[in-house]
Design an enzyme around this catalytic site. Structure first.
Site, PDB file in Angstrom:
ATOM      1  N   HIS A   1      -6.240   1.206 -11.430  1.00  0.00           N
ATOM      2  CA  HIS A   1      -6.795   2.095 -10.404  1.00  0.00           C
ATOM      3  C   HIS A   1      -7.819   3.076 -10.983  1.00  0.00           C
ATOM      4  O   HIS A   1      -7.893   4.233 -10.554  1.00  0.00           O
ATOM      5  CB  HIS A   1      -5.645   2.841  -9.719  1.00  0.00           C
ATOM      6  CG  HIS A   1      -5.898   3.193  -8.295  1.00  0.00           C
ATOM      7  ND1 HIS A   1      -6.890   4.060  -7.911  1.00  0.00           N
ATOM      8  CD2 HIS A   1      -5.295   2.790  -7.160  1.00  0.00           C
ATOM      9  CE1 HIS A   1      -6.869   4.180  -6.592  1.00  0.00           C
ATOM     10  NE2 HIS A   1      -5.917   3.417  -6.111  1.00  0.00           N
TER      11      HIS A   1
ATOM     12  N   HIS B   1       1.269   1.041  -3.417  1.00  0.00           N
ATOM     13  CA  HIS B   1       1.231   1.051  -4.887  1.00  0.00           C
ATOM     14  C   HIS B   1       2.617   1.176  -5.511  1.00  0.00           C
ATOM     15  O   HIS B   1       2.818   1.937  -6.470  1.00  0.00           O
ATOM     16  CB  HIS B   1       0.308   2.173  -5.380  1.00  0.00           C
ATOM     17  CG  HIS B   1      -1.140   1.989  -5.003  1.00  0.00           C
ATOM     18  ND1 HIS B   1      -1.718   0.754  -4.816  1.00  0.00           N
ATOM     19  CD2 HIS B   1      -2.144   2.898  -4.782  1.00  0.00           C
ATOM     20  CE1 HIS B   1      -2.992   0.904  -4.499  1.00  0.00           C
ATOM     21  NE2 HIS B   1      -3.274   2.182  -4.465  1.00  0.00           N
TER      22      HIS B   1
ATOM     23  N   GLN C   1     -10.073  -4.619  -3.955  1.00  0.00           N
ATOM     24  CA  GLN C   1     -10.076  -3.446  -3.092  1.00  0.00           C
ATOM     25  C   GLN C   1     -11.202  -2.549  -3.572  1.00  0.00           C
ATOM     26  O   GLN C   1     -11.158  -2.035  -4.687  1.00  0.00           O
ATOM     27  CB  GLN C   1      -8.731  -2.696  -3.194  1.00  0.00           C
ATOM     28  CG  GLN C   1      -8.586  -1.528  -2.218  1.00  0.00           C
ATOM     29  CD  GLN C   1      -8.048  -1.946  -0.856  1.00  0.00           C
ATOM     30  OE1 GLN C   1      -7.676  -3.122  -0.655  1.00  0.00           O
ATOM     31  NE2 GLN C   1      -8.009  -1.030   0.083  1.00  0.00           N
TER      32      GLN C   1
ATOM     33  N   ASP D   1     -12.447   1.279   2.110  1.00  0.00           N
ATOM     34  CA  ASP D   1     -11.099   1.195   1.528  1.00  0.00           C
ATOM     35  C   ASP D   1     -10.508  -0.124   2.014  1.00  0.00           C
ATOM     36  O   ASP D   1      -9.579  -0.150   2.808  1.00  0.00           O
ATOM     37  CB  ASP D   1     -10.261   2.403   1.982  1.00  0.00           C
ATOM     38  CG  ASP D   1      -8.953   2.530   1.202  1.00  0.00           C
ATOM     39  OD1 ASP D   1      -8.690   1.664   0.341  1.00  0.00           O
ATOM     40  OD2 ASP D   1      -8.212   3.494   1.467  1.00  0.00           O
TER      41      ASP D   1
ATOM     42  N   GLU E   1     -10.378  -2.512  -7.452  1.00  0.00           N
ATOM     43  CA  GLU E   1      -9.020  -2.923  -7.798  1.00  0.00           C
ATOM     44  C   GLU E   1      -8.888  -4.423  -7.531  1.00  0.00           C
ATOM     45  O   GLU E   1      -8.747  -4.836  -6.391  1.00  0.00           O
ATOM     46  CB  GLU E   1      -8.005  -2.148  -6.952  1.00  0.00           C
ATOM     47  CG  GLU E   1      -8.123  -0.645  -7.066  1.00  0.00           C
ATOM     48  CD  GLU E   1      -7.495   0.079  -5.866  1.00  0.00           C
ATOM     49  OE1 GLU E   1      -6.298  -0.094  -5.617  1.00  0.00           O
ATOM     50  OE2 GLU E   1      -8.215   0.815  -5.179  1.00  0.00           O
TER      51      GLU E   1
ATOM     52  N   ASN F   1      -1.391  -1.807  -3.676  1.00  0.00           N
ATOM     53  CA  ASN F   1      -1.769  -1.776  -2.266  1.00  0.00           C
ATOM     54  C   ASN F   1      -0.530  -1.755  -1.349  1.00  0.00           C
ATOM     55  O   ASN F   1       0.569  -1.466  -1.805  1.00  0.00           O
ATOM     56  CB  ASN F   1      -2.749  -2.883  -1.895  1.00  0.00           C
ATOM     57  CG  ASN F   1      -3.754  -2.387  -0.872  1.00  0.00           C
ATOM     58  OD1 ASN F   1      -3.386  -2.098   0.261  1.00  0.00           O
ATOM     59  ND2 ASN F   1      -5.001  -2.250  -1.257  1.00  0.00           N
TER      60      ASN F   1
HETATM   61  C1  GLA Z   1      -5.896   2.789  -2.890  1.00  0.00           C
HETATM   62  C2  GLA Z   1      -5.739   2.759  -1.427  1.00  0.00           C
HETATM   63  C3  GLA Z   1      -6.357   3.965  -0.832  1.00  0.00           C
HETATM   64  C4  GLA Z   1      -5.805   5.225  -1.452  1.00  0.00           C
HETATM   65  C5  GLA Z   1      -5.979   5.195  -2.917  1.00  0.00           C
HETATM   66  C6  GLA Z   1      -5.333   6.380  -3.574  1.00  0.00           C
HETATM   67  O1  GLA Z   1      -7.168   2.459  -3.276  1.00  0.00           O
HETATM   68  O2  GLA Z   1      -6.243   1.591  -0.852  1.00  0.00           O
HETATM   69  O3  GLA Z   1      -6.118   3.974   0.555  1.00  0.00           O
HETATM   70  O4  GLA Z   1      -4.465   5.333  -1.142  1.00  0.00           O
HETATM   71  O5  GLA Z   1      -5.429   4.015  -3.443  1.00  0.00           O
HETATM   72  O6  GLA Z   1      -5.686   7.588  -2.996  1.00  0.00           O
END
Ligand code: GLA
Length: 386
Positions: free
Chosen positions: A219, A148, A322, A285, A351, A122
């Protein structure tokens, strides 16, 4: 009366179970003749070359459990490429999005399919944080933020892999002092175990020689329809969370954790993901603040696909999750499995993690690992049907 009733119950249960036992034995015996049968005799881990990056060989590991569930992993990004489970009609299907070859995983814009993200999963605001009086600047790769782990995060490096027993693979990686701007040599290990109860268990650990933020997660993009539905909007999700970390327009937490009650963020009772998603600009998100009883492994989410009957339970030791509804997928990825078009919302991620941007929010749960300490996190994705 009570006692008689009890024995009757036992008798009826045995009668109900015995044909199932017989049926499973048959399936196991017939396994050689029918490789698609639901049961296999013994769990195993096999490995094969998956491709090459320069001179380096990328290896794919295949773990099969006694029930015939299969998990495939590659050491590029310590990535889960396949999770193959049965549906309610005993048909096999792959419940994670993935590519048909290494070229897919290496392509620019691979949105972290199945990989481990780190050193800090994140976002970290403006790619900057101050620790023990020193300010560190990280590689920025997402609207001026570090996402990330930066430009070359743990999803884009080759890990060392080794099978452990007949049902697990352990990946290790040394992230050097200064990599992507992070302080300290970080020794990381991630072990994937596939149990005979159809659980994929992911155990993380890390140690460092300088204080550093650490936040590791996986992920994987789930779609329990295994290719039957182009999106996850019909999946029913439950999240054990009464609040979430509110974010600004670049998805950095404001520091406030508003309640979910009465909002589209409320998943305390399972509901179809598509029900309220139109009210959430951009889609889901966000990091949900989990309602936990302690620090152990606890059930925090369930996901159900009515068509296939596939059901997934998520257990974790982490304080947050997440939930990302695949908002940035746009059907343009190449080398997709079976040529599928991964359109917007084709898969979803759960996540398990510490909260985004924690190093800049002292009131969030701590993400700083110091020399002499060991970072650990455990997450389990358990598959069944109903
Ligand atoms: C995570 C982020 C998203 C996006 C994805 C990859 O989940 O929180 O905003 O960046 O990864 O696309």
């Amino acid at each position: 009366m009570e006692k008689n009733h009890f024995f009757t119950q036992i008798f009826l249960t045995l009668m109900a179970v015995s044909p199932m036992i017989a049926c499973n034995e048959n399936a196991a015996e017939n396994n050689d003749a029918n490789p698609d049968s639901a049961s296999v005799a013994k769990a195993s881990v096999t490995q094969a070359e998956y491709g090459k990056i320069g001179d380096a060989i990328v290896t794919q590991y295949t773990i099969t459990n006694e029930k015939g569930m299969i998990v495939k992993l590659i050491n590029y990004g310590a990535t889960v490429t396949d999770i193959i489970t049965l549906d309610k009609n005993q048909s096999r299907g792959n419940v994670v999005l993935g590519f048909d070859s290494l070229a897919g995983y290496l392509q620019p814009g691979n949105p972290y399919f199945g990989s481990i993200v780190g050193r800090y999963g994140n976002r970290i605001a403006n790619g900057r944080f101050t620790l023990d009086g020193q300010t560190y600047t990280l590689a920025r790769n997402n609207n001026g933020q570090s996402l990330h782990g930066g430009i070359k995060g743990f999803d884009k490096v080759l890990w060392n892999g080794e099978p452990v027993g007949d049902n697990a693979v352990k990946f290790t990686y040394l992230s050097k002092d200064g990599e992507e701007g992070y302080p300290g040599n970080l020794n990381v290990s991630v072990t994937y175990t596939l149990t005979n109860d159809n659980e994929l268990k992911i155990e993380y650990s890390a140690t460092t020689d300088k204080a550093t933020p650490v936040n590791l997660t996986n992920h994987a993009y789930f779609n329990l329809s295994a290719g039957a539905d182009s999106t996850i909007l019909g999946h029913e999700l439950m999240l054990k969370a009464d609040s979430f970390t509110e974010v600004n327009n670049v998805l950095i937490p404001t520091g406030k954790n508003p309640p979910v009650a009465g909002t589209p963020m409320d998943f305390t009772t399972a509901k179809p993901i598509g029900r309220d998603i139109a009210q959430v600009p951009g889609g889901y998100d966000h990091n949900w603040v989990l309602r936990r009883d302690g620090n152990g492994l606890e059930l925090i989410a369930t996901l159900y696909h009515p068509g296939s009957g596939r059901y997934m339970e998520v257990f974790t030791t982490e304080p947050g999750v997440q939930f990302y509804s695949g908002n940035f997928l746009d059907g343009r990825l190449k080398h997709t499995r079976d040529g599928q078009k991964y359109v917007k919302h084709a898969g979803l991620c759960l996540e398990t993690q510490h909260f985004p941007d924690s190093p800049n929010h002292p009131h969030f749960p701590n993400t700083i690992l110091r020399p002499g300490e060991t970072y650990t996190q455990t997450t389990v994705y358990k598959f069944s049907t109903k």
